[in-house]
Design an enzyme around this catalytic site. Structure first.
Site, PDB file in Angstrom:
ATOM      1  N   GLU A  34      26.341  95.276 -42.642  1.00 33.46           N
ATOM      2  CA  GLU A  34      27.373  95.099 -43.661  1.00 33.46           C
ATOM      3  C   GLU A  34      28.743  95.160 -42.998  1.00 33.46           C
ATOM      4  O   GLU A  34      28.863  95.430 -41.794  1.00 33.46           O
ATOM      5  CB  GLU A  34      27.256  96.164 -44.759  1.00 33.46           C
ATOM      6  N   HIS A  79      30.462 102.551 -49.291  1.00 36.21           N
ATOM      7  CA  HIS A  79      30.123 103.401 -48.150  1.00 36.21           C
ATOM      8  C   HIS A  79      31.384 103.798 -47.389  1.00 36.21           C
ATOM      9  O   HIS A  79      32.326 103.016 -47.273  1.00 36.21           O
ATOM     10  CB  HIS A  79      29.194 102.645 -47.184  1.00 36.21           C
TER      11      HIS A  79
END
Length: 707
Positions: free
Chosen positions: A251, A294
């Site tokens: 990611e 995150h």
């Protein structure tokens, strides 16, 4: 051929169950040099032989998790709770790790300790030389982890997985250390390493459906620094005879995917029949300079964006996948193209699945104990999930000046940096798992990223004079007077002190040398990003975090934060699809994948890892405040929570919120997905239920374009 041959070695009952084998049969390096932390990757090869203990064993969450893991087949031999001794779950309970190491002889420890104490708990496990340490807690302060990783680098006994990770699981050995949704996994021969938990579960579900199953799944976690990264996972998969295909789930943020690409290129050169590799990178359409759920999901200066990392992995030889539900089919094709017998692989995987968790007797309290797992991983006291405080350029000097006031020849200028300015900063080197000085011979944003170089140093010791001089040399100050070199060295020392004292993520700015040979630091260029986990988990740095200017933030994002929801409003005026997703990685990929079907999302929304009626209700309210929204796409993977419960929550929330006539398309996958889909389909409400992402996305785009 007598049996299936993997890595040119036949399967055996011993290999298939990951029973103990001499480490000499698992060489990870032929070097005779002194061992280091890199050599501990072999500790990731867990299986039936792995003796597991728990830290925080008697806690409610650890207890529920241990019950599920025991039922799965994990060889749990006891645990530790400070000050307690006796039995728990019929297993030995000891008061400290020293006694646990002596009496239980563990191979691994599951650290189920809340964020404020987690760094210390990991250090205790390192001191006890536990071979594998798995940390699941979210919101561990960044500088706590940098202290831990600086210690890890000094030894060659212990390996860390996490933090902020679902953990590690070997389905082929029925060994689970973490909180992965067990019904999704099946024994088999595909290895997976992932940043995102929810994206890894989607990948696992796809591979399970394909009949291939998983050999080993490593959740590296979504924090800025990970104890185990993608390259570590790839090294293990290369050597593991049970792994025939490899999946990487990346990611936005960091360089792990770039490092993996370099490893893949080297691997394909030196191995005649390499294992096929498929990959995904989430966050291709994430807005720049935003943290996407995150803690580590953001690109720092000098780091490539997700779209660039996608291309780098593709050029290295990985087959790229746009949505994790496609991994199973893609992997079957790749295995066949590589000359491997897919039917035999599937047959062997199915033979191992006779003991699968799917077929075990399910205890009545299993669902409850799984649902209880979330509060310890994301405790109520750390409910707000915003990560990182960014001070304004007018605020930064007040924090910085006490550290630079005594540097002779240095002044803070209110002027914009001139064209011949230089770049200097302190930030995180994620690959080296340490702080670093970052410099570039230019401050021009168009050239700075390409010319920037990082100089990592040990968190505990600080930067050496030799390293500082190397960082200065990279700035190419050939024409500057000697005094300017000394001024910059003083600035770097001051920034390093402030970086540690204020628990910063990044401190940087542009500097120039005036006509008198003195150094100027340009205030408009200052970037000061601080990690808010230290404040949220331990109330450290309260003075700094009191400077946060909520009045300048998006109201919906602030309101979402209060309910533990991560909401990012996307600014494309032509976007018209509201999204509601559980899990940051899955939310990023949902935004990306909708684009492939011709749709544009108005928002990124992560419910926080589990969907409840309250979080879904609040999410609907936030999404519907945007007049652009023509349809809402609910994309939820039921991992730790039950699909039927999710559907009930959606119905309840749907009935209590004024939906303004906006239709809703729901895709539920994972645990009890069929039940959830049926509840949605038979609700009688303006809801449509889907199993596959592509079908759901096409329908969402169709509705959006027709309204």
């Amino acid at each position: 051929m007598a049996g299936i041959r993997f890595n040119h070695k036949p399967f055996s009952g011993i290999a298939a169950s990951r029973s103990p084998r001499p480490r000499s049969r698992r060489p990870f390096s032929s070097s005779t040099a002194r061992r280091s932390y890199d050599d501990t990757v072999q500790n990731l090869l867990i299986g039936k032989h792995t003796r597991v203990i728990y830290q925080g064993f008697t806690g409610r969450v650890a207890t529920g998790n241990a019950k599920d893991s025991l039922a799965y087949g994990t060889n749990i031999v006891g645990g530790v709770t400070p000050g307690k001794e006796g039995e728990h779950l019929g297993l030995p309970l000891l008061p400290d790790l020293r006694k646990a190491k002596e009496q239980l002889k563990p191979d691994a420890t599951a650290v189920f300790v809340a964020a404020p104490q987690c760094g210390k708990a990991i250090e205790e496990a390192i001191e006890a030389e536990i071979p594998l340490i798995v940390s699941v807690a979210e919101h561990i302060p960044l500088h706590d982890i940098m202290r831990v990783t600086s210690i890890l680098k000094t030894q060659s006994k212990s390996r860390l997985v996490g933090a902020n990770a679902p953990g590690i699981i070997a389905p082929i050995g029925f060994c689970r250390i973490g909180f992965q949704p067990l019904p999704t996994f099946a024994p088999g021969h595909v290895g997976i390493v992932a940043k995102s938990g929810t994206l890894s579960y989607e990948a696992v579900a796809s591979v399970t459906r394909s009949g291939l199953g998983q050999s080993l799944v490593i959740g590296m976690g979504g924090d800025i620094i990970a104890g185990t990264n993608m390259v570590d996972g790839l090294k293990v998969f290369e050597q593991d005879p049970e792994t025939e295909g490899i999946i990487i789930v990346g990611e936005v943020g960091g360089r792990a995917e770039e490092d993996a690409a370099e490893w893949i290129k080297d691997y394909r050169k030196r191995v005649s029949k390499p294992k096929p590799i498929a990959a995904l990178v989430g966050g291709i359409h994430a807005p720049e300079r935003r943290i996407m759920g995150h803690a580590g999901a953001w690109a720092a200066r000098g780091e490539r964006l997700a779209a660039e990392k996608y291309k780098i992995l593709q050029d290295a030889g990985a087959t790229m996948v746009d949505h994790p539900e496609n991994f199973g089919g893609v992997m079957k094709t790749l295995l066949a193209q590589s000359g491997r017998d897919v039917d035999r692989i599937k047959q062997h995987a199915q033979s191992q699945q006779k003991r699968s968790y799917h077929t075990m007797h399910r205890r009545s309290n299993t669902t409850h104990s799984r649902r209880a797992a979330s509060p310890v991983v994301r405790p109520t006291v750390y409910k707000q999930q915003r990560r990182g405080l960014l001070l304004g350029t007018d605020q930064a000097p007040g924090v910085l000046e006490p550290y630079i006031n005594n540097i002779e020849g240095l002044s803070l200028s209110s002027q914009q940096a001139p064209q011949d300015a230089f770049y200097v900063g302190l930030t995180v080197d994620r690959t080296e798992r340490s702080p670093c000085i970052a410099t570039a011979p230019t401050a021009d944003p168009a050239q700075r990223a390409q010319r920037m170089r990082r100089f990592p140093y040990d968190w505990r010791q600080g930067p050496s004079q030799e390293l500082i001089q190397s960082a200065i040399a990279h700035m190419q100050l050939d024409a500057a007077p000697p005094a300017a070199h000394a001024h910059i060295a003083g600035l770097m020392e001051a920034l390093a002190k402030m970086y540690r004292a204020k628990e910063a993520v990044t401190i940087s700015g542009s500097v120039s040398i005036d006509k008198n040979g003195n150094l100027q630091l340009h205030q408009p260029s200052l970037l000061m990003q601080l990690d808010d986990a230290a404040y949220r988990s331990s109330k450290r740095q309260e003075d700094i975090h009191s400077l946060r200017r909520r009045e300048n933030e998006v109201s919906e994002e602030l309101e979402a934060e209060k309910d533990g929801i991560v909401f990012v409003k996307l600014q494309d005026p032509s976007a018209n699809i509201g999204t509601l997703v559980n899990g940051a990685g899955l939310a990023m990929n949902t935004v990306d994948a909708l684009r492939l079907h011709g749709g544009k999302a108005t928002n990124f929304l992560d419910t926080g890892g589990k969907a409840t009626s309250e979080t879904v209700k609040k999410s609907f309210e936030l999404i519907l405040r945007d007049s652009r929204v023509k349809v809402i796409f609910v994309n939820i993977f039921g991992g730790l929570t039950d699909g039927g419960m999710i559907a009930d929550g959606i119905l309840l929330a749907f009935k209590e919120v004024d939906m303004k006539g906006v239709p809703v398309v729901v895709r539920i996958r994972g645990t009890n997905e069929a039940k959830g889909q049926k509840i949605i389909a038979e609700s009688g409400l303006s809801l449509e239920a889907f199993d596959g992402f592509a079908d759901a996305a096409k329908r969402v785009v169709e509705i959006a374009n027709s309204r």
